[in-house]
Design an enzyme around this catalytic site. Structure first.
Site, PDB file in Angstrom:
ATOM      1  N   HIS A  69       7.080  -3.260  -2.614  1.00 61.13           N
ATOM      2  CA  HIS A  69       6.667  -4.375  -1.755  1.00 61.13           C
ATOM      3  C   HIS A  69       7.703  -4.634  -0.675  1.00 61.13           C
ATOM      4  CE1 HIS A  69       9.447  -7.328  -3.722  1.00 61.13           C
ATOM      5  NE2 HIS A  69       9.199  -6.623  -4.813  1.00 61.13           N
ATOM      6  N   ASP A  71       7.581  -7.604   1.058  1.00 58.46           N
ATOM      7  CA  ASP A  71       7.812  -9.047   1.156  1.00 58.46           C
ATOM      8  C   ASP A  71       8.993  -9.468   0.291  1.00 58.46           C
ATOM      9  OD1 ASP A  71       6.157  -8.422  -1.107  1.00 58.46           O
ATOM     10  OD2 ASP A  71       5.619 -10.537  -1.309  1.00 58.46           O
ATOM     11  N   ASP A 102      15.877  -6.433  -3.922  1.00 60.43           N
ATOM     12  CA  ASP A 102      14.479  -6.661  -4.323  1.00 60.43           C
ATOM     13  C   ASP A 102      13.588  -6.769  -3.098  1.00 60.43           C
ATOM     14  OD1 ASP A 102      12.203  -7.237  -5.768  1.00 60.43           O
ATOM     15  OD2 ASP A 102      12.791  -9.274  -6.283  1.00 60.43           O
ATOM     16  N   GLU A 136       3.639  -9.254  -3.153  1.00 57.62           N
ATOM     17  CA  GLU A 136       4.083  -9.141  -4.542  1.00 57.62           C
ATOM     18  C   GLU A 136       4.813 -10.388  -4.991  1.00 57.62           C
ATOM     19  OE1 GLU A 136       6.457  -8.132  -8.092  1.00 57.62           O
ATOM     20  OE2 GLU A 136       7.184  -8.852  -6.163  1.00 57.62           O
ATOM     21  N   GLU A 137       5.608 -10.960  -4.098  1.00 57.09           N
ATOM     22  CA  GLU A 137       6.403 -12.129  -4.464  1.00 57.09           C
ATOM     23  C   GLU A 137       5.575 -13.418  -4.450  1.00 57.09           C
ATOM     24  OE1 GLU A 137       9.116 -11.834  -5.757  1.00 57.09           O
ATOM     25  OE2 GLU A 137      10.361 -10.273  -4.855  1.00 57.09           O
ATOM     26  N   GLU A 165      11.159  -1.587  -8.488  1.00 60.08           N
ATOM     27  CA  GLU A 165      11.761  -2.873  -8.855  1.00 60.08           C
ATOM     28  C   GLU A 165      13.196  -2.677  -9.333  1.00 60.08           C
ATOM     29  OE1 GLU A 165      10.764  -5.813  -8.360  1.00 60.08           O
ATOM     30  OE2 GLU A 165       8.638  -5.576  -7.919  1.00 60.08           O
ATOM     31  N   HIS A 351      16.728 -12.740  -5.799  1.00 58.51           N
ATOM     32  CA  HIS A 351      16.201 -14.094  -5.570  1.00 58.51           C
ATOM     33  C   HIS A 351      17.305 -15.135  -5.428  1.00 58.51           C
ATOM     34  CE1 HIS A 351      11.805 -13.383  -7.107  1.00 58.51           C
ATOM     35  NE2 HIS A 351      12.324 -12.274  -6.581  1.00 58.51           N
TER      36      HIS A 351
END
Length: 378
Positions: A69, A71, A102, A136-137, A165, A351
């Site tokens: 992903h 995003d 990520d 995805e997020e 991931e 994150h």
């Protein structure tokens, strides 16, 4: 002045794009431009406000799909970062920026590894594909799940899938995720009757009513796990009720909870047992279930063997196979019968403020992906 490696250079370019979910902000165009030059057939697959693409190289044979992903989660307060989150910054051999781990570092490593492999093996056996989304997020409603539906309609079923991931714990490649627990969420509203705390007999307190049921749910042994999965867990994440006043009994109580479940129990069994407990306590309630994904497991097979060997060849480490952690888009791909593993950089800062990845890990991950291709398509 030190020249950036191809993987570091592409990672920086991707981080520079503020692709906060579900925005892509040009990341996929960067990738597809590179893949097209390498001979890939590109199929853009936008669904509503989400950008996705499918790309494939090769004439026939089993498909290895690289999934990921573009995003990222919001940066949080930019003033808390040591450098602006969307200005990739290298200091002390560490690259900092939102998405570094990520998973823009993984995306760059995938592209460069495939470029290298295809250049060295223009007539390689099998087929190499990319399934990339910008959803995805977030709610993950118009991303991988929709691309998988499209693939089924085209009768395209990848035999293998590597999701980029950040699977590693302390060193790049030390952990490969070969499965994930299922995730079942629930919103529960317990209904009572509002009233004055001095006259409880004229009211019906939903907090008092539900407390014994919540205690029973929290103390229930749902299963004992197995060789691949820990025991299923039940966790309450939110409880909201009341007016804020000390002298008013609330009329309703809203509770949000989640199961992370193993292959030892089914979604249906979790629902039935939960509702049986609520009914046993004679609660007046409304309930809304949401299944985020079923558990999946690639216990063994060609992909696991190729990935484990690739890590060993590049790093010298014996990697750990694990199903711990949250959900990933692998949950949408595995039900096709696809062997799925997740392999990416260290996840210690994902994150977080000052998300980062070691520069050396980017090139190491590229080498692991390239070695995996060589192992799988011998």
């Amino acid at each position: 002045m030190q020249i950036d490696s191809p993987t570091l250079e592409l990672t920086k370019q991707l981080i520079s794009r503020q692709s906060v979910t579900p925005e892509d902000d040009g990341c996929q165009q960067l990738m597809t431009d590179r893949l097209a030059k390498a001979g890939f057939n590109i199929q853009p697959l936008p669904f509503e406000d989400v950008d996705n693409f499918w790309a494939i190289h090769g004439e026939s044979g089993p498909i290895l799909c690289f999934a990921g992903h573009t995003d990222v989660v919001p940066s949080g307060p930019e003033s808390s970062w040591q450098s602006p989150p969307f200005e990739p910054t290298v200091k002390d051999s560490v690259l900092t920026g939102r998405g570094a781990a990520d998973m823009k570092g993984s995306l760059a490593a995938m592209v460069v590894a495939v470029e290298n492999y295809v250049a060295s093996n223009p007539n390689h056996p099998g087929r190499i594909a990319f399934l990339i989304t910008s959803d995805e997020e977030g709610i993950a409603a118009n991303g991988t799940v929709k691309v998988v539906e499209w693939l089924k309609q085209q009768n395209i079923i990848p035999e293998y899938c590597l999701v980029g991931e950040p699977s590693s714990s302390e060193k790049c490649g030390d952990t490969i995720k070969n499965g994930r627990r299922g995730s079942l969420g629930c919103k529960l509203q317990v209904i009572g009757k509002q009233g004055h705390v001095a006259y409880p007999h004229l009211a019906d307190n939903p907090i008092h009513n539900v407390a014994p049921a919540l205690a029973e749910l929290a103390n229930t042994e749902w299963d004992r796990g197995n060789d691949f999965f820990p025991a299923t867990s039940f966790q309450i994440s939110n409880i909201n009720g009341g007016t804020g006043a000390t002298n008013v009994i609330p009329g309703e109580l809203d509770i949000v909870f989640n199961f992370r479940f193993s292959t030892e129990v089914t979604e249906q069994k979790l629902r039935e047992t939960t509702e049986a407990i609520l009914n046993k306590h004679q609660l007046n309630y409304e309930i809304d279930w949401h299944l985020s994904g079923q558990p999946f497991l690639t216990a063994e097979g060609e992909l696991v063997d190729a990935a484990v060997s690739a890590v060993k060849q590049v790093t010298g480490m014996n990697t750990l196979l694990s199903t711990a952690g949250g959900t990933s888009d692998g949950r949408f791909i595995a039900p096709m019968g696809t062997q799925v593993v997740e392999l990416g950089p260290v996840n210690a800062t994902i994150h977080q403020i000052n998300e980062c990845v070691a520069v050396a890990d980017l090139d190491q991950l590229t080498a692991i992906y390239e070695s995996l291709l060589e192992n799988l398509f011998k």
